[in-house]
Design an enzyme around this catalytic site. Structure first.
Site, short mmCIF file in Angstrom:
data_model
loop_
_atom_site.label_atom_id
_atom_site.label_comp_id
_atom_site.label_asym_id
_atom_site.label_seq_id
_atom_site.Cartn_x
_atom_site.Cartn_y
_atom_site.Cartn_z
CB ALA A 110 -0.94 -0.02 1.21
CE LYS A 126 3.35 3.61 12.32
NZ LYS A 126 4.12 3.71 11.07
#
Length: 301
Positions: free
Chosen positions: A11, A182
């Site tokens: 993606a 993250k």
């Protein structure tokens, strides 16, 4: 600008190729499997970008090109082994994947090359041969090797290219701190959405709050044990901000389970567990999440 070579048609890689094509940048791509090719990318403003066909084998790389590796964490080792046969000191590589743990591979396979880490909060999902962008984000970039740390000009060049492909970009000399932030977000959202079969916003339901809070607390304790800069309140705020901002999205791990693909659990919660066991910190909630995801994977892998 030097040419950019993207490994894979996931993606984020497809989004980068589409953005590069819209700006007439010199872009190319390599995929290991023809069935994984992306043909079109639908941007947030509903513009449809057709991608050129990628190459299906590693060919000699153009001199001075920048190689971007936005792949699944479990694919990194195979990609680095391939790259090690073709990359020279004139090339620059940028690794982009969820989770942590590839540092050891970089040190082993490409210790004397200019390697960078990048992480982005852009959101996109792939369905068969089409990628749909579902949210803008921010990108962080930093050096992974000594050469990358020392070569200021090269770092600025990589920053400029990523700023064109995934803006805005912030350059961080201590990228490990950003990667950990993250990691915490992914470790506290991804497995729970997959286990409970909810979108990100579903985790705001009070029934899931204890599980989210326990994962956050254990991440904080591990970071403290590793002597990293960490604030429990800031970690909690970061996790809930992402949950709220991506409330209608499904996490990558939810999508992996839904589509019967391998997950990145070993590189997300698994990395937290590894560091917790090494430092003697309780990571039982992350171990439990790993066990449940592995049980779900075992039904189809």
């Amino acid at each position: 600008m030097p040419p950019v070579h993207v490994i894979g048609h996931g993606a984020i890689g497809s989004l980068m190729l589409a953005n590069g094509q819209l700006q007439n940048m010199a872009m190319s791509a390599y995929v290991r499997n023809a069935s994984s090719v992306t043909k079109t990318v639908v941007t947030l403003d509903q513009q449809i970008v057709s991608l050129p066909s990628p190459v299906l084998r590693v060919t000699p790389l153009p001199q001075h090109c920048i190689i971007v590796v936005p792949v699944k964490a479990y694919q990194v080792e195979a990609v680095l082994n391939d790259l090690a046969k073709h990359i020279t000191h004139n090339h620059t590589a940028v690794l982009m994947h969820n989770g942590m743990g590839s540092q050891t591979l970089v040190s082993k396979l490409l210790p004397h090359h200019a390697i960078y880490y990048a992480t982005t909060s852009y959101a996109a999902k792939k369905d068969k041969q089409q990628v749909c962008v579902t949210g803008h984000g921010q990108t962080y970039l930093g050096p992974a090797t000594a050469l990358a740390q020392q070569d200021i000009e090269r770092g600025k060049q990589v920053e400029d290219i990523l700023s064109a492909l995934l803006p805005p970009v912030t350059y961080c000399h201590d990228i490990e701190q950003i990667l950990w932030q993250k990691l915490v977000i992914n470790a506290c959202i991804n497995p729970l959405t997959a286990i409970y079969k909810v979108n990100n916003g579903g985790l705001l339901d009070s029934v899931y709050q204890p599980a989210v809070e326990q994962l956050i607390l254990q991440c904080f304790n591990v970071m403290q044990a590793l002597q990293m800069t960490a604030s429990l309140s800031q970690l909690r705020q970061s996790v809930y901000t992402v949950i709220e901002q991506t409330a209608n999205n499904h996490s990558s791990m939810y999508q992996d389970i839904k589509h019967k693909r391998p997950t990145e659990i070993d590189f997300i919660n698994g990395y937290v567990v590894q560091q917790g066991l090494k430092t003697g910190v309780d990571v039982s909630a992350h171990q439990d999440a790993m066990l449940k995801i592995r049980q779900m994977e075992a039904k189809y892998l």
